[in-house]
Design an enzyme around this catalytic site. Structure first.
Site, PDB file in Angstrom:
ATOM      1  CE  LYS A 189      43.424  46.473  36.808  1.00 18.05           C
ATOM      2  NZ  LYS A 189      43.251  45.010  36.677  1.00 18.05           N
ATOM      3  CD  GLU A 240      47.223  36.806  38.280  1.00 20.95           C
ATOM      4  OE1 GLU A 240      46.896  37.160  37.136  1.00 20.95           O
ATOM      5  OE2 GLU A 240      47.143  37.551  39.272  1.00 20.95           O
ATOM      6  CD  GLU A 284      40.437  45.397  39.179  1.00 18.66           C
ATOM      7  OE1 GLU A 284      41.526  45.000  39.648  1.00 18.66           O
ATOM      8  OE2 GLU A 284      39.517  45.852  39.889  1.00 18.66           O
ATOM      9  NE  ARG A 393      47.504  38.072  47.626  1.00 24.12           N
ATOM     10  CZ  ARG A 393      47.112  38.624  46.481  1.00 24.12           C
ATOM     11  NH1 ARG A 393      47.941  39.426  45.807  1.00 24.12           N
ATOM     12  NH2 ARG A 393      45.905  38.412  46.015  1.00 24.12           N
ATOM     13  CD  GLU A 422      42.001  44.781  45.961  1.00 23.92           C
ATOM     14  OE1 GLU A 422      42.694  44.253  45.069  1.00 23.92           O
ATOM     15  OE2 GLU A 422      40.969  45.443  45.730  1.00 23.92           O
TER      16      GLU A 422
END
Length: 438
Positions: A189, A240, A284, A393, A422
């Site tokens: 990933k 997060e 993921e 963000r 996304e």
């Protein structure tokens, strides 16, 4: 956002309705235990501590609001400077600096804390200071810490202010190359990011932006950090929490795996359930939780002191569904939040897996320096407590100019179109706030 100029702008989706899902499967972003007033700490400090003479109380602004508590800090009493930016060096130097600051404070002053931001690359210097002034405030219904320097209630940003979209061909090509490299076994990933530059007719009111983004994202970690030099202000609303520590108990809530919200309730519910069953997104997400579990095992005395749920849950934000896993751990005595922060960062959620291979891919495929994007923002005290959110963000504001950042996890099976879409949705968190105040 009439009057803004833009290089490559995605169009934010419409505001999403509240959707009822099974409470066992859908939650808002994890809230750490409420942050109390700055904890008092014992002081065994040397009396030779001196303040940073190059700063004044009116500079080095720092604002960090969790869903319930806001921290406002100004000025610089001291800066953290270490020869090596690794976990043990940073944690040890921070403890010593805070002890000296505690010994030099006047009677009645709050115990000193360390605040600031850590870059994506933790081996590079962080911006960490002991502020001259600090205060804690409850976050009130208007979505802002209850201090008089914050703007009053503002209208929620509306999507009709969105700028027209433009394709980012460079990012699409990078995702395509990354997928080919992953198929060849270079990594499992990698997280790739892109930027978006916008410019307003006049300097932005950051207080208004903070209030607008908080109103639209009441469960986010809203931050505004004055960066050193002439870099501007790092402003954003992260969903997060990387880690919070209070009295030896750690909380973390990693997010990985996303899907856009829909204005149609039935489609929104169906999207959420597809995400919860998506093999690609579950894979993921597992990269992240497995990596965090392995790191945290070094900081607990017993395996039962670490609680990592076997399956993720749905986490709803204003624009996206995420897969999230709330983790808890009882840390070994003497462990500082900064020890854990530097051991965990960067997680596969913002870098990839394995880390070294993902870093190499990021360096070869991203045509810009991330700086503090996908780094960390937060605070720590002398007792080892603290709270750190991932810088997501977000954008860097310099007067009327803003550089926004957004990224997406790429695995085998990812498509340039899907990852481009996304990142477009992720841009919209801050774009909507800018549109609502411009």
């Amino acid at each position: 956002m009439t009057g803004f100029t833009v290089l490559d702008d995605p169009a934010p989706p419409t505001k999403m309705p509240a959707v009822a899902l099974d409470p066992a499967h859908a939650r808002r972003p994890h809230r750490a235990p409420e942050t109390p007033d700055t904890p008092e700490t014992s002081a065994s400090a040397a009396p030779t501590w001196t303040p940073d003479d190059g700063a004044s109380p009116g500079h080095a602004e720092f604002r960090f609001a969790s869903p319930r508590t806001g921290l406002v800090a100004h000025g610089v009493r001291a800066r953290l400077d270490v020869p090596s930016w690794d976990g043990p060096a940073v944690a040890g130097a921070a403890h010593e600096l805070l002890a000296r600051a505690a010994g030099a404070r006047w009677a009645g002053e709050p115990a000193p804390i360390l605040v600031g931001a850590i870059p994506f690359d933790p081996s590079r210097p962080a911006h960490l200071v002991v502020p001259a002034h600090q205060s804690w405030h409850p976050v009130v219904s208007s979505g802002a810490p209850a201090d008089t320097s914050e703007e009053g209630p503002l209208p929620v940003a509306r999507p009709e202010h969105a700028l027209p979209g433009r394709d980012d061909a460079v990012f699409r090509a990078a995702v395509g190359r990354a997928v080919s490299r992953l198929e060849d076994g270079a990594a499992e990933k990698v997280v790739l990011a892109r930027t978006l530059d916008v410019s307003a007719p006049e300097p932005l009111d950051r207080g208004a932006v903070r209030a607008a983004v908080r109103r639209a994202n009441p469960d986010a970690y809203v931050f505004d950090v004055e960066l050193p030099g002439d870099q501007g202000h790092l402003v954003g609303a992260s969903p997060e929490l990387l880690v919070s520590v209070r009295d030896g108990v750690l909380h973390s809530h990693p997010l990985a795996g996303s899907a856009p919200r829909s204005a149609d309730p039935d489609e929104d519910r169906a999207t959420a359930q597809r995400l919860l069953a998506s093999e690609k997104d579950l894979r993921e997400h597992a990269f992240v939780t497995d990596a965090i579990r392995e790191v945290l095992r070094a900081y607990v005395d017993r395996e039962e002191d670490l609680d990592v749920p076997a399956t993720p849950e749905l986490v709803a934000t204003s624009h996206l569904w995420h897969l999230g896993t709330p983790l808890t751990a009882r840390l070994t005595s003497g462990t500082s939040v900064l020890d854990v922060v530097y051991a965990l960062h960067p997680t596969p959620a913002v870098c990839g897996h394995p880390q070294d291979a993902a870093r190499e891919l990021i360096g070869s495929l991203e045509p810009f320096d991330r700086g503090f994007y996908t780094g960390l923002v937060g605070w720590a005290d002398q007792a080892g407590n603290g709270e750190w959110a991932i810088v997501l963000r977000c954008g860097v504001v310099r007067g009327a100019d803003v550089r926004l950042f957004a990224g997406a996890g790429v695995v085998v099976g990812s498509t340039p179109e899907g990852e481009h879409a996304e990142t477009a949705v992720k841009f919209s968190t801050l774009l909507s706030a800018l549109g609502g105040v411009s």
